[in-house]
Design a protein around this motif. Structure first.
Motif, PDB file in Angstrom:
ATOM      1  N   THR A   1     -28.166  20.215  32.997  1.00 56.53           N
ATOM      2  CA  THR A   1     -26.720  20.156  32.737  1.00 56.53           C
ATOM      3  C   THR A   1     -26.764  20.637  31.196  1.00 56.53           C
ATOM      4  N   ILE A   2     -25.169  21.126  30.889  1.00 55.71           N
ATOM      5  CA  ILE A   2     -25.449  21.611  29.673  1.00 55.71           C
ATOM      6  C   ILE A   2     -23.934  21.198  29.106  1.00 55.71           C
ATOM      7  N   ILE A   3     -24.100  20.421  27.961  1.00 57.67           N
ATOM      8  CA  ILE A   3     -22.945  20.001  26.961  1.00 57.67           C
ATOM      9  C   ILE A   3     -23.073  20.309  26.565  1.00 57.67           C
TER      10      ILE A   3
ATOM     11  N   ALA B   1     -20.371   7.705  29.393  1.00 55.54           N
ATOM     12  CA  ALA B   1     -19.208   6.505  28.709  1.00 55.54           C
ATOM     13  C   ALA B   1     -20.515   5.262  29.145  1.00 55.54           C
ATOM     14  N   LYS B   2     -21.603   5.234  29.907  1.00 60.26           N
ATOM     15  CA  LYS B   2     -22.553   4.723  30.083  1.00 60.26           C
ATOM     16  C   LYS B   2     -23.237   4.418  28.374  1.00 60.26           C
ATOM     17  N   CYS B   3     -23.732   4.990  28.516  1.00 65.29           N
ATOM     18  CA  CYS B   3     -24.561   5.893  27.038  1.00 65.29           C
ATOM     19  C   CYS B   3     -23.704   4.924  26.320  1.00 65.29           C
ATOM     20  N   ALA B   4     -22.063   5.487  25.710  1.00 68.22           N
ATOM     21  CA  ALA B   4     -21.667   5.206  24.526  1.00 68.22           C
ATOM     22  C   ALA B   4     -21.280   3.573  24.470  1.00 68.22           C
ATOM     23  N   ALA B   5     -21.729   3.043  25.546  1.00 70.47           N
ATOM     24  CA  ALA B   5     -21.733   1.424  25.882  1.00 70.47           C
ATOM     25  C   ALA B   5     -22.953   1.214  25.427  1.00 70.47           C
ATOM     26  N   ASP B   6     -24.170   1.771  25.752  1.00 68.59           N
ATOM     27  CA  ASP B   6     -24.859   1.378  25.404  1.00 68.59           C
ATOM     28  C   ASP B   6     -25.579   1.573  23.873  1.00 68.59           C
ATOM     29  N   LEU B   7     -25.196   2.522  23.233  1.00 67.08           N
ATOM     30  CA  LEU B   7     -25.150   2.534  21.632  1.00 67.08           C
ATOM     31  C   LEU B   7     -23.999   1.413  20.667  1.00 67.08           C
TER      32      LEU B   7
ATOM     33  N   VAL C   1     -18.290  16.540  25.237  1.00 67.75           N
ATOM     34  CA  VAL C   1     -18.548  15.377  23.673  1.00 67.75           C
ATOM     35  C   VAL C   1     -17.602  15.926  22.258  1.00 67.75           C
ATOM     36  N   CYS C   2     -16.471  15.402  22.208  1.00 68.33           N
ATOM     37  CA  CYS C   2     -15.708  16.225  20.639  1.00 68.33           C
ATOM     38  C   CYS C   2     -16.047  14.474  20.368  1.00 68.33           C
TER      39      CYS C   2
ATOM     40  N   ARG D   1     -25.889  11.928  18.081  1.00 69.40           N
ATOM     41  CA  ARG D   1     -25.970  10.855  19.024  1.00 69.40           C
ATOM     42  C   ARG D   1     -26.329  10.825  20.355  1.00 69.40           C
ATOM     43  N   LEU D   2     -24.733  10.626  20.660  1.00 72.91           N
ATOM     44  CA  LEU D   2     -24.409  10.625  21.541  1.00 72.91           C
ATOM     45  C   LEU D   2     -25.492  11.039  22.492  1.00 72.91           C
ATOM     46  N   VAL D   3     -25.568  12.331  22.775  1.00 77.87           N
ATOM     47  CA  VAL D   3     -25.423  13.641  23.578  1.00 77.87           C
ATOM     48  C   VAL D   3     -27.574  13.203  23.483  1.00 77.87           C
TER      49      VAL D   3
END
Length: 311
Positions: free
Chosen positions: A136-138, A192-198, A269-270, A298-300
């Motif tokens: 996976t590349i981000i 997006a789910k990870c962002a909601a979790d955080l 992700v920016c 932090r999100l990634v």
């Protein structure tokens, strides 16, 4: 039932053997592949031994930012000691910087489409030679927002050009070649789910406009050249917003195009440093900008941690 179980196992095995592929048959015939801008070569380095365990690649413009990211990830994954330094794998060149900890590779790409494109060609060949699988590349970076508060994070749904088209155009042998800028939809939703979790900062999913320039190409009024008015600028940015565009940067289209062409699961992700509807210059205090820049990290970082079952 036994046949169904065998088929499920076969699919799992096929997925686990999803090796990085190139869209270039010439590389397989080369006796040695010199990754010039990384100062690495298949003739002098054992790529499978050095990089074969890589599952996550994060790229960003600044070498110092990518060094900060690898130290952050090492801490989050429990793979490093406090204050530990990580050597720059590409120390023999001043073009790019590369750092590694465990299954995570962190690479700088410089500024703009030409710089990141060169880096990606060599990075994907590195992953290919290393026999990496399920990568996976981000891209993590900064951007100008459109209608968003500074500090908001945008997960790119679709990378578009300055005419709002979801494509990347390049001239190859004198001919116009257009490639799709599709990104992995499932990965967008996972992030997006990870962002909601955080739940630490505003995060939106939206289109990202990729331009060839920071000033006129993005409709700024404060460059050395300007042939339009504030009214013209506002009309353009509002049209972009109406097209679903939420931020502007200078790398996402070629990033999406190259990764898609090579079958890589990719995302962008920016963080936004300003709202371009309100102005052109970035004038937030330095400490505020530093904190903003940490948000995509932090999100990634959380996404990687969760993917590895360590969240």
């Amino acid at each position: 039932m036994a046949a169904a179980g065998a088929r499920t196992k076969e699919l799992e095995n096929n997925h686990s053997d999803c090796f990085v592929q190139l869209s270039n048959p010439n590389v397989a015939t080369m006796k040695e592949d010199v990754l010039y801008h990384f100062n690495l070569s298949t003739g002098t380095h054992d790529f499978p031994a050095l990089f074969g365990d890589v599952k996550f690649v994060c790229v960003g413009g600044s070498p110092s930012r990518m060094n900060t990211f690898i130290r952050y990830v090492a801490s989050e994954l429990g793979l490093g000691r406090p204050g530990e330094e990580y050597p720059n794998i590409c120390a023999g060149t001043d073009r790019y910087a590369m750092y590694k900890v465990g299954p995570v590779l962190s690479v700088s790409h410089g500024m703009g489409i030409p710089s990141i494109a060169i880096m990606l060609h060599e990075l994907i060949k590195l992953l290919y030679h290393a026999r990496c699988s399920n990568v996976t590349i981000i891209r993590i970076g900064t951007s100008g927002g459109i209608g968003l508060e500074p500090g908001s994070v945008v997960i790119t749904q679709q990378a578009v050009d300055a005419c709002f088209k979801p494509e990347f155009e390049q001239i190859v042998l004198g001919k116009r070649v257009v490639r799709s800028t599709d990104l992995d939809e499932r990965l967008v939703q996972e992030l997006a789910k990870c962002a909601a979790d955080l739940s630490e900062f505003t995060t939106v999913v939206g289109n990202t406009m990729c331009t060839l320039d920071f000033y006129e190409g993005q409709g700024r009024l404060d460059g050395a050249l300007c042939s339009y008015t504030e009214k013209d600028k506002q009309a353009y940015l509002h049209a972009a917003h109406a097209a679903g565009i939420r931020n502007i940067e200078m790398e996402s289209s070629v990033f999406a195009a190259i990764c898609s062409a090579c079958g890589l699961r990719a995302a962008v992700v920016c963080v936004t440093l300003l709202d371009r509807l309100q102005g052109d210059q970035i004038n937030s205090p330095h400490d505020v900008l530093v904190e903003y820049q940490q948000r995509p990290q932090r999100l990634v970082g959380y996404f990687i941690k969760k993917s590895l079952g360590k969240a």
